[in-house]
Scaffold this motif. Structure first.
Motif, PDB file in Angstrom:
ATOM      1  N   GLN A  44     -21.056  10.727  -7.560  1.00 35.63           N
ATOM      2  CA  GLN A  44     -20.215   9.572  -7.852  1.00 35.63           C
ATOM      3  C   GLN A  44     -20.131   9.322  -9.351  1.00 35.63           C
ATOM      4  O   GLN A  44     -19.055   8.954  -9.876  1.00 35.63           O
ATOM      5  CB  GLN A  44     -20.786   8.335  -7.135  1.00 35.63           C
TER       6      GLN A  44
ATOM      7  N   ASP B  75     -20.390  11.637 -11.715  1.00 37.83           N
ATOM      8  CA  ASP B  75     -19.494  12.663 -12.282  1.00 37.83           C
ATOM      9  C   ASP B  75     -18.030  12.320 -12.043  1.00 37.83           C
ATOM     10  O   ASP B  75     -17.164  12.557 -12.903  1.00 37.83           O
ATOM     11  CB  ASP B  75     -19.821  14.030 -11.667  1.00 37.83           C
ATOM     12  N   LEU B  76     -17.755  11.766 -10.881  1.00 34.63           N
ATOM     13  CA  LEU B  76     -16.369  11.404 -10.582  1.00 34.63           C
ATOM     14  C   LEU B  76     -15.897  10.274 -11.483  1.00 34.63           C
ATOM     15  O   LEU B  76     -14.734  10.275 -11.937  1.00 34.63           O
ATOM     16  CB  LEU B  76     -16.252  10.996  -9.109  1.00 34.63           C
ATOM     17  N   GLU B  77     -16.755   9.330 -11.802  1.00 34.66           N
ATOM     18  CA  GLU B  77     -16.373   8.208 -12.652  1.00 34.66           C
ATOM     19  C   GLU B  77     -16.226   8.637 -14.108  1.00 34.66           C
ATOM     20  O   GLU B  77     -15.387   8.088 -14.843  1.00 34.66           O
ATOM     21  CB  GLU B  77     -17.421   7.084 -12.553  1.00 34.66           C
TER      22      GLU B  77
ATOM     23  N   LEU C  56     -15.301  11.584 -15.105  1.00 33.69           N
ATOM     24  CA  LEU C  56     -14.305  12.639 -15.279  1.00 33.69           C
ATOM     25  C   LEU C  56     -13.072  12.079 -15.991  1.00 33.69           C
ATOM     26  O   LEU C  56     -12.504  11.067 -15.583  1.00 33.69           O
ATOM     27  CB  LEU C  56     -13.902  13.208 -13.909  1.00 33.69           C
ATOM     28  N   GLU C  57     -12.662  12.728 -17.077  1.00 30.31           N
ATOM     29  CA  GLU C  57     -11.519  12.274 -17.856  1.00 30.31           C
ATOM     30  C   GLU C  57     -10.238  12.881 -17.285  1.00 30.31           C
ATOM     31  O   GLU C  57     -10.118  14.100 -17.152  1.00 30.31           O
ATOM     32  CB  GLU C  57     -11.681  12.674 -19.327  1.00 30.31           C
ATOM     33  N   MET C  58      -9.304  12.024 -16.952  1.00 32.84           N
ATOM     34  CA  MET C  58      -8.031  12.448 -16.379  1.00 32.84           C
ATOM     35  C   MET C  58      -6.880  11.921 -17.248  1.00 32.84           C
ATOM     36  O   MET C  58      -7.001  10.878 -17.884  1.00 32.84           O
ATOM     37  CB  MET C  58      -7.878  11.943 -14.944  1.00 32.84           C
TER      38      MET C  58
ATOM     39  N   ARG D 186      -4.527  16.256 -12.941  1.00 36.49           N
ATOM     40  CA  ARG D 186      -4.067  14.957 -13.430  1.00 36.49           C
ATOM     41  C   ARG D 186      -4.601  13.800 -12.595  1.00 36.49           C
ATOM     42  O   ARG D 186      -4.327  12.647 -12.904  1.00 36.49           O
ATOM     43  CB  ARG D 186      -2.531  14.926 -13.429  1.00 36.49           C
ATOM     44  N   GLN D 187      -5.336  14.094 -11.522  1.00 39.70           N
ATOM     45  CA  GLN D 187      -5.886  13.036 -10.675  1.00 39.70           C
ATOM     46  C   GLN D 187      -7.239  13.488 -10.123  1.00 39.70           C
ATOM     47  O   GLN D 187      -7.548  14.679 -10.097  1.00 39.70           O
ATOM     48  CB  GLN D 187      -4.927  12.731  -9.525  1.00 39.70           C
ATOM     49  N   ARG D 188      -8.015  12.538  -9.693  1.00 40.21           N
ATOM     50  CA  ARG D 188      -9.347  12.837  -9.192  1.00 40.21           C
ATOM     51  C   ARG D 188      -9.263  13.390  -7.771  1.00 40.21           C
ATOM     52  O   ARG D 188      -8.409  13.002  -6.989  1.00 40.21           O
ATOM     53  CB  ARG D 188     -10.206  11.577  -9.203  1.00 40.21           C
ATOM     54  N   ASP D 189     -10.182  14.289  -7.481  1.00 43.20           N
ATOM     55  CA  ASP D 189     -10.260  14.858  -6.147  1.00 43.20           C
ATOM     56  C   ASP D 189     -11.010  13.884  -5.252  1.00 43.20           C
ATOM     57  O   ASP D 189     -12.233  13.720  -5.369  1.00 43.20           O
ATOM     58  CB  ASP D 189     -10.963  16.217  -6.214  1.00 43.20           C
ATOM     59  N   GLN D 190     -10.335  13.225  -4.386  1.00 40.60           N
ATOM     60  CA  GLN D 190     -10.939  12.209  -3.523  1.00 40.60           C
ATOM     61  C   GLN D 190     -11.058  12.684  -2.072  1.00 40.60           C
ATOM     62  O   GLN D 190     -11.238  11.873  -1.163  1.00 40.60           O
ATOM     63  CB  GLN D 190     -10.098  10.926  -3.583  1.00 40.60           C
TER      64      GLN D 190
END
Length: 370
Positions: free
Chosen positions: A30, A32-34, A36-38, A50-54
């Protein structure tokens, strides 16, 4: 210090490594997901970057197109139809629209009553007689031109087509002083004269190869070469004709109208004009000669003293102001040119050319009088 600064002081001596060691695997994922620069607005990146892998679903394998189409067809068949808010019964409501025909009332001052004898004569008149009456009264709109002039010249109507008896009787009666009644609709029966098709001009029977042979042989009987409107003459043949004209001493008139001549042919014509001393008339209208090719022809005219007629109008494109000014200068310096076929677009060169042509013709008349 302010309260906000005091709140930040308690995080000054925190050990980040100790906190990271105490986090579980789910918490690290979690984090790493927060972190992560997009960049969702960068269109140069793929959509996955261009977007997070959810999603955490495992891949189902390669795409099966047949299975997908079968599933979509089954889903469409199982979906129920939507009920209409107002069911269609086919019942028509309201009254059908019927356009009203306006009745034009005749003004009182135009309502004229004829004598019974005239009314009876007009009612029993034939179409030819009504046509005569219309011609006498000048009502030429009720007949064709042929019928109108036949009635005035011969006094008889040989053909009565285009005369509507109801319309003609009403119009003639009104013109003769009777009561005018507006007809329900225009006659629409006047027929024009039959169109007589004009046959096309026969194709030019001149044989280009035979003409080239006679020019090379300097045939004394060949004085007029007319290759107008022959579309299939090769450019090489046209250049050979110009080359043969350099030494020909009998051809007086050369016409290459609408032969698809281009700038290479214009260059050959220019070389021919500088050497030929017999040609008197040259016509190269309606071709594909540009301003460069036309300029070479005009400059070649300075070295020619026998050509009296030159026609160069209607080329594929506008020749330009520079070429028109050179044309006017050439006409002023070449007194042998008596006729020049070109439509000037500028007033200055047009006036100069007209003045030069007039002067050249006057000089020729003066020389002839001597």
């Amino acid at each position: 210090m302010t309260s906000y600064r005091q709140e930040l002081e308690k995080y000054r001596d925190i050990d980040e490594d100790k906190i990271l060691q105490e986090l579980s695997a789910e918490e690290l994922a979690q984090l790493d997901l927060e972190l992560l620069e997009m960049d969702p607005e960068n269109v140069m990146l793929p959509a996955g970057l261009r977007q997070r892998d959810q999603t955490h679903k495992s891949p189902t394998g390669p795409l099966d197109r047949a299975a997908l189409l079968q599933h979509l067809e089954k889903q469409a068949l199982e979906a129920g139809e939507r009920d209409d808010l107002v069911p269609f019964t086919g019942e028509k409501r309201g009254k059908p629209f019927v356009p009203k025909t306006p009745v034009q009332e005749v003004p009182r001052e135009e309502q004229v009553t004829l004598e019974p004898e005239l009314e009876e004569a007009l009612a029993n008149a034939t179409e030819a007689e009504m046509c005569d009456i219309a011609a006498i009264l000048g009502m030429y709109t009720l007949m064709s031109n042929k019928q109108y002039y036949d009635a005035l010249c011969s006094g008889t109507i040989s053909n009565t087509e285009g005369i509507n008896s109801e319309w003609g009787q009403r119009g003639a009666a009104g013109a003769a002083g009777g009561p005018r009644r507006t007809p329900p609709s225009p006659p629409g029966v006047v027929k024009p004269d039959k169109y007589k098709p004009v046959p096309d001009e026969p194709p030019n029977p001149t044989d280009a190869q035979e003409t080239l042979r006679r020019i090379r042989a300097d045939d004394g009987a060949l004085q007029d070469v007319n290759l107008n409107n022959i579309k299939d003459i090769p450019i090489s043949t046209l250049k050979d004709i110009c080359e043969a004209m350099k030494t020909n001493t009998h051809v007086r008139r050369l016409s290459l109208v609408a032969t698809r001549s281009n700038d290479p042919v214009a260059a050959a014509v220019a070389e021919m004009l500088m050497e030929n001393k017999t040609l008197q008339s040259l016509n190269i209208e309606s071709n594909f000669i540009t301003s460069a090719g036309m300029m070479s022809i005009i400059k070649a005219m300075y070295k020619n003293s026998t050509l009296s007629e030159l026609r160069v109008d209607n080329q594929c494109q506008r020749l330009g102001d520079t070429v028109e000014m050179e044309m006017a200068t050439m006409l002023e310096q070449c007194p042998s040119v008596l006729r020049f076929g070109y439509h000037f677009t500028q007033q200055g060169p047009r006036a100069r050319a007209a003045s030069a042509i007039t002067r050249n013709n006057e000089l020729r008349e003066c020389r002839g009088a001597r």
